[in-house]
Design a protein around this motif. Structure first.
Motif, PDB file in Angstrom:
ATOM      1  N   CYS A  80      40.358  39.485  55.862  1.00 37.72           N
ATOM      2  CA  CYS A  80      39.339  38.600  55.289  1.00 37.72           C
ATOM      3  C   CYS A  80      38.559  39.338  54.196  1.00 37.72           C
ATOM      4  N   PRO A  81      39.109  39.418  53.001  1.00 36.60           N
ATOM      5  CA  PRO A  81      38.371  40.044  51.904  1.00 36.60           C
ATOM      6  C   PRO A  81      37.120  39.228  51.578  1.00 36.60           C
ATOM      7  N   THR A  82      36.149  39.877  50.971  1.00 40.41           N
ATOM      8  CA  THR A  82      34.873  39.216  50.699  1.00 40.41           C
ATOM      9  C   THR A  82      34.737  38.722  49.267  1.00 40.41           C
ATOM     10  N   SER A  83      35.784  38.863  48.460  1.00 36.66           N
ATOM     11  CA  SER A  83      35.777  38.343  47.087  1.00 36.66           C
ATOM     12  C   SER A  83      37.220  38.200  46.618  1.00 36.66           C
ATOM     13  N   ALA A  84      37.391  37.438  45.549  1.00 34.86           N
ATOM     14  CA  ALA A  84      38.738  37.284  44.984  1.00 34.86           C
ATOM     15  C   ALA A  84      39.238  38.623  44.446  1.00 34.86           C
ATOM     16  N   ALA A  85      38.350  39.401  43.842  1.00 34.76           N
ATOM     17  CA  ALA A  85      38.753  40.717  43.326  1.00 34.76           C
ATOM     18  C   ALA A  85      39.216  41.620  44.469  1.00 34.76           C
ATOM     19  N   GLU A  86      38.495  41.600  45.575  1.00 34.15           N
ATOM     20  CA  GLU A  86      38.893  42.412  46.733  1.00 34.15           C
ATOM     21  C   GLU A  86      40.218  41.923  47.301  1.00 34.15           C
ATOM     22  N   ALA A  87      40.426  40.612  47.313  1.00 33.23           N
ATOM     23  CA  ALA A  87      41.687  40.056  47.804  1.00 33.23           C
ATOM     24  C   ALA A  87      42.850  40.489  46.919  1.00 33.23           C
ATOM     25  N   ARG A  88      42.656  40.432  45.603  1.00 35.09           N
ATOM     26  CA  ARG A  88      43.720  40.870  44.688  1.00 35.09           C
ATOM     27  C   ARG A  88      44.049  42.343  44.905  1.00 35.09           C
ATOM     28  N   ALA A  89      43.022  43.164  45.022  1.00 33.42           N
ATOM     29  CA  ALA A  89      43.236  44.597  45.234  1.00 33.42           C
ATOM     30  C   ALA A  89      43.967  44.847  46.558  1.00 33.42           C
ATOM     31  N   ALA A  90      43.565  44.133  47.591  1.00 31.53           N
ATOM     32  CA  ALA A  90      44.197  44.305  48.903  1.00 31.53           C
ATOM     33  C   ALA A  90      45.670  43.903  48.852  1.00 31.53           C
ATOM     34  N   LEU A  91      45.964  42.808  48.173  1.00 31.30           N
ATOM     35  CA  LEU A  91      47.351  42.354  48.086  1.00 31.30           C
ATOM     36  C   LEU A  91      48.193  43.238  47.180  1.00 31.30           C
ATOM     37  N   GLN A  92      47.585  43.827  46.168  1.00 32.57           N
ATOM     38  CA  GLN A  92      48.335  44.768  45.326  1.00 32.57           C
ATOM     39  C   GLN A  92      48.646  46.042  46.100  1.00 32.57           C
ATOM     40  N   ALA A  93      47.698  46.478  46.928  1.00 31.60           N
ATOM     41  CA  ALA A  93      47.909  47.689  47.725  1.00 31.60           C
ATOM     42  C   ALA A  93      48.892  47.441  48.870  1.00 31.60           C
ATOM     43  N   ASP A  94      48.828  46.260  49.476  1.00 31.07           N
ATOM     44  CA  ASP A  94      49.696  45.920  50.601  1.00 31.07           C
ATOM     45  C   ASP A  94      50.010  44.428  50.542  1.00 31.07           C
ATOM     46  N   PRO A  95      51.115  44.058  49.900  1.00 26.13           N
ATOM     47  CA  PRO A  95      51.446  42.643  49.738  1.00 26.13           C
ATOM     48  C   PRO A  95      52.078  41.994  50.973  1.00 26.13           C
ATOM     49  N   ALA A  96      52.120  42.699  52.085  1.00 26.95           N
ATOM     50  CA  ALA A  96      52.746  42.163  53.294  1.00 26.95           C
ATOM     51  C   ALA A  96      51.837  41.111  53.934  1.00 26.95           C
ATOM     52  N   VAL A  97      51.991  39.877  53.479  1.00 20.83           N
ATOM     53  CA  VAL A  97      51.234  38.757  54.036  1.00 20.83           C
ATOM     54  C   VAL A  97      52.164  37.544  54.051  1.00 20.83           C
ATOM     55  N   ASP A  98      52.060  36.762  55.107  1.00 17.32           N
ATOM     56  CA  ASP A  98      52.926  35.599  55.257  1.00 17.32           C
ATOM     57  C   ASP A  98      52.299  34.320  54.711  1.00 17.32           C
ATOM     58  N   ILE A  99      50.988  34.215  54.845  1.00 16.56           N
ATOM     59  CA  ILE A  99      50.296  33.003  54.400  1.00 16.56           C
ATOM     60  C   ILE A  99      48.893  33.358  53.921  1.00 16.56           C
ATOM     61  N   ILE A 100      48.459  32.675  52.872  1.00 17.95           N
ATOM     62  CA  ILE A 100      47.127  32.867  52.301  1.00 17.95           C
ATOM     63  C   ILE A 100      46.369  31.559  52.415  1.00 17.95           C
ATOM     64  N   LEU A 101      45.182  31.614  53.002  1.00 18.50           N
ATOM     65  CA  LEU A 101      44.280  30.469  53.048  1.00 18.50           C
ATOM     66  C   LEU A 101      43.132  30.797  52.093  1.00 18.50           C
ATOM     67  N   ALA A 102      43.001  30.039  51.022  1.00 11.07           N
ATOM     68  CA  ALA A 102      41.969  30.335  50.025  1.00 11.07           C
ATOM     69  C   ALA A 102      41.102  29.109  49.781  1.00 11.07           C
ATOM     70  N   ALA A 103      39.800  29.305  49.840  1.00  8.16           N
ATOM     71  CA  ALA A 103      38.853  28.232  49.534  1.00  8.16           C
ATOM     72  C   ALA A 103      38.873  27.954  48.040  1.00  8.16           C
ATOM     73  N   GLN A 104      38.629  26.719  47.669  1.00  5.36           N
ATOM     74  CA  GLN A 104      38.564  26.371  46.252  1.00  5.36           C
ATOM     75  C   GLN A 104      37.322  26.963  45.600  1.00  5.36           C
ATOM     76  N   HIS A 105      36.192  26.918  46.307  1.00  4.60           N
ATOM     77  CA  HIS A 105      34.935  27.388  45.732  1.00  4.60           C
ATOM     78  C   HIS A 105      34.679  28.828  46.161  1.00  4.60           C
ATOM     79  N   LEU A 106      34.834  29.730  45.191  1.00  5.20           N
ATOM     80  CA  LEU A 106      34.628  31.160  45.439  1.00  5.20           C
ATOM     81  C   LEU A 106      33.396  31.605  44.662  1.00  5.20           C
ATOM     82  N   GLU A 107      33.335  32.856  44.284  1.00  8.10           N
ATOM     83  CA  GLU A 107      32.190  33.336  43.524  1.00  8.10           C
ATOM     84  C   GLU A 107      32.214  32.741  42.107  1.00  8.10           C
TER      85      GLU A 107
END
Length: 122
Positions: A29-56
């Protein structure tokens, strides 16, 4: 299943995280879109992403999921929103779809069980 939840409403994010863990899934559960991008670039092993439309400010879930489609193509993508499905969001059966908030455990389990599209033979 490995799940990334990007919702800046901490109540929603925590509730999803708790439910997903109870169901036996690994959750980030990253706390921002930037943190989510960084986390996925570092470790892209994810099966499903649930993303809210309204972010920062300056970030929308549709934009984040377009980025994810390119950088984490194996992950299924779900846009979640309490308002409506934006007109620029293109659903792709089994790969990318919209889920209205609020939703409960049954809907969450259905999201996780949604079948992937079958690959056609060349």
């Amino acid at each position: 299943m490995r799940v990334l939840v990007l919702d800046l409403d901490t109540r929603v994010s925590r509730a999803l995280e708790r439910t997903l863990r109870v169901l036996g899934h690994e959750v980030r559960c990253p706390t921002s879109a930037a943190e989510a991008r960084a986390a996925l670039q570092a470790d892209p092993a994810v099966d499903i992403i649930l993303a809210a439309q309204h972010l920062e400010p300056g970030e929308r879930g549709t934009e984040f999921l377009r980025w994810a489609e390119t950088h984490v193509p194996q992950a299924r993508r779900v846009l979640i929103s309490g308002t409506h499905c934006p007109p620029d969001f293109v659903e792709q059966p089994g790969l990318q779809w919209f889920q209205a908030k609020p939703f409960g455990r049954r809907e969450l389990e259905a999201l996780l069980r949604a079948p992937r599209p079958t690959q056609e033979s060349p």
